[in-house]
Design an enzyme around this catalytic site. Structure first.
Site, PDB file in Angstrom:
ATOM      1  N   GLY A   1      61.689 103.331  81.147  1.00 20.76           N
ATOM      2  CA  GLY A   1      60.809 104.166  81.971  1.00 20.76           C
ATOM      3  C   GLY A   1      59.581 103.423  82.441  1.00 20.76           C
ATOM      4  O   GLY A   1      58.454 103.908  82.287  1.00 20.76           O
TER       5      GLY A   1
ATOM      6  N   ARG B   1      56.365 103.625  86.394  1.00 20.25           N
ATOM      7  CA  ARG B   1      55.017 104.152  86.645  1.00 20.25           C
ATOM      8  C   ARG B   1      54.407 104.653  85.335  1.00 20.25           C
ATOM      9  O   ARG B   1      55.052 104.600  84.285  1.00 20.25           O
ATOM     10  CB  ARG B   1      55.071 105.294  87.659  1.00 20.25           C
ATOM     11  CG  ARG B   1      56.019 106.421  87.262  1.00 20.25           C
ATOM     12  CD  ARG B   1      56.010 107.540  88.269  1.00 20.25           C
ATOM     13  NE  ARG B   1      56.586 107.152  89.540  1.00 20.25           N
ATOM     14  CZ  ARG B   1      57.894 107.175  89.832  1.00 20.25           C
ATOM     15  NH1 ARG B   1      58.775 107.563  88.912  1.00 20.25           N
ATOM     16  NH2 ARG B   1      58.355 106.805  91.001  1.00 20.25           N
TER      17      ARG B   1
ATOM     18  N   VAL C   1      68.864 106.119  81.528  1.00 21.64           N
ATOM     19  CA  VAL C   1      69.006 106.099  80.061  1.00 21.64           C
ATOM     20  C   VAL C   1      69.859 107.260  79.537  1.00 21.64           C
ATOM     21  O   VAL C   1      70.307 107.229  78.389  1.00 21.64           O
ATOM     22  CB  VAL C   1      67.637 106.086  79.340  1.00 21.64           C
ATOM     23  CG1 VAL C   1      66.835 104.865  79.722  1.00 21.64           C
ATOM     24  CG2 VAL C   1      66.864 107.361  79.608  1.00 21.64           C
TER      25      VAL C   1
ATOM     26  N   SER D   1      55.075 113.293  72.261  1.00 25.22           N
ATOM     27  CA  SER D   1      53.990 114.032  72.911  1.00 25.22           C
ATOM     28  C   SER D   1      53.450 115.043  71.920  1.00 25.22           C
ATOM     29  O   SER D   1      54.208 115.552  71.079  1.00 25.22           O
ATOM     30  CB  SER D   1      54.516 114.753  74.150  1.00 25.22           C
ATOM     31  OG  SER D   1      53.589 115.716  74.589  1.00 25.22           O
TER      32      SER D   1
ATOM     33  N   TYR E   1      61.107 120.531  77.286  1.00 24.55           N
ATOM     34  CA  TYR E   1      60.359 119.285  77.075  1.00 24.55           C
ATOM     35  C   TYR E   1      59.846 119.230  75.629  1.00 24.55           C
ATOM     36  O   TYR E   1      59.976 118.201  74.954  1.00 24.55           O
ATOM     37  CB  TYR E   1      59.191 119.225  78.062  1.00 24.55           C
ATOM     38  CG  TYR E   1      58.376 117.968  78.007  1.00 24.55           C
ATOM     39  CD1 TYR E   1      58.825 116.802  78.630  1.00 24.55           C
ATOM     40  CD2 TYR E   1      57.148 117.936  77.350  1.00 24.55           C
ATOM     41  CE1 TYR E   1      58.065 115.637  78.581  1.00 24.55           C
ATOM     42  CE2 TYR E   1      56.386 116.780  77.305  1.00 24.55           C
ATOM     43  CZ  TYR E   1      56.852 115.636  77.919  1.00 24.55           C
ATOM     44  OH  TYR E   1      56.104 114.485  77.880  1.00 24.55           O
TER      45      TYR E   1
ATOM     46  N   ALA F   1      61.048 120.770  73.029  1.00 30.53           N
ATOM     47  CA  ALA F   1      62.193 120.576  72.122  1.00 30.53           C
ATOM     48  C   ALA F   1      62.631 119.117  72.124  1.00 30.53           C
ATOM     49  O   ALA F   1      62.962 118.547  71.066  1.00 30.53           O
ATOM     50  CB  ALA F   1      63.350 121.473  72.546  1.00 30.53           C
TER      51      ALA F   1
END
Lengths: 82, 245
Positions: B13, B16, B60, B140, B153, B155
């Protein structure tokens, strides 16, 4: 073919055990990896990855198959070759 | 913190945001970096001027592409693989009751399955090398705290932290450490969808009084990659300006 694969598994098993700095007992076709040899599950995973690199074959691609001994593992590779 | 002798690290990733900042900081520190993303951005093109960086196209969420990426990256690097940074991730917002299943599936495929595929391939290189290694999963604070409209997200990030703990136990005996870094709300393209009201709320609740920058996170990633961090594993380390305090 039988002898070749079994001999290769024995050789790579001995290499792996010695690389850990552990004394390697005699390894034979009847040796059970986790019961008779100073190996743990991570060693066994390392052995399988090494064999896959050498043989370009993965008998576990479609799911895990149970094996305990050198001979049983050798049979899984032979079944792929046949 | 410099890397000597040179070590090879794979980062996902990288097009950016935080991924790009991680690659930039690792190159400055002397690492050899293989990066992947779905798109090749102008920022990647600029990084390619550095001989220690190589970019690969990879989704991925596709295990075959992941396998090919890791193989190609290790062939390019020509040195043992030391680290993997699972940073690739996507965010989709919506109340779950009306959230399309196809969006949940895609998000989990990229954020969670992708990290698992990458870790598998990396470990298949690291274990026979018998030199230890580092895996860092970019999680996160939403994985532990939740956030309205980000159920899938959240989870995926909670799953990533579980993956971290399991892999840390599984591979610790080989000197391979596995940790999660959990940033708070960062000023990246991913957070640009926040409304002004949401941004103000977050800033007001953050003891340090601002959103984070990618550069607030990269020093921790570098430390976890270092030899000095060799006794830290299975942890989720938070970088959030104190908002979850």
């Amino acid at each position: 073919m039988t002898t070749d694969i079994t001999a290769l598994i024995i050789q790579e098993t001995e290499n792996l055990i010695r690389a850990k700095g552990t004394e390697c007992p005699p390894v034979s076709a009847d040796s059970r990896f986790l019961q008779d040899l100073p190996m743990d599950s991570l060693d066994l995973a390392t052995l399988l990855v090494t064999l896959e690199l050498i043989l370009a074959k993965d008998p576990f691609r479609d799911g895990f198959k149970t094996f305990h001994s050198v001979e049983e593992l050798s049979a899984l590779y032979r079944a792929m070759a046949s | 913190m410099s890397c000597e002798p040179k070590k090879h690290v794979v980062v996902t990733g990288v097009s950016r945001g935080l991924g790009l900042a991680i690659v930039t900081s690792l190159l400055e520190a002397g690492y050899r970096v293989s990066g992947c993303s779905r798109e090749r951005t102008e920022a990647i093109a600029a990084l390619e001027a550095n001989a220690d960086f190589c970019w690969f196209a990879c989704d991925v969420g596709n295990p075959d592409q992941v396998q090919q990426f890791i193989k190609a990256a290790c062939e390019w690097a020509q040195i043992p693989l030391w680290g993997l940074i699972n940073n690739a991730g996507i965010a989709r917002e919506g109340i779950l009751a009306t959230f399309p299943n196809v969006d949940s599936d895609e998000l989990l495929q990229v954020n969670l399955h992708g990290a698992l595929y990458l870790a598998r391939e990396a470990l298949r290189i690291m274990l026979p090398q018998n030199r230890g290694g580092r895996i860092i999963n970019i999680s996160s604070i939403i994985g532990s705290r939740g956030y309205t409209g980000l159920a899938a997200y959240s989870a995926s990030k909670a799953g990533l932290d579980g993956l971290t703990r399991a892999l840390a136990r599984e591979n610790g005996r080989r000197g391979i450490t596995v940790n999660s870094v959990a940033p708070g709300y960062l000023e990246t393209e991913m957070s640009s969808t926040l409304s002004a009201k949401q941004r103000d709320q977050i800033i007001n609740r953050t003891p340090l009084g601002r959103l984070g920058q990618a550069e607030d996170v990269t020093p921790l990633v570098q430390f976890l990659l270092s030899e000095e961090a060799g006794f830290i594993t299975g942890q989720t380390l938070t970088v959030d300006g104190g908002i979850t305090n």
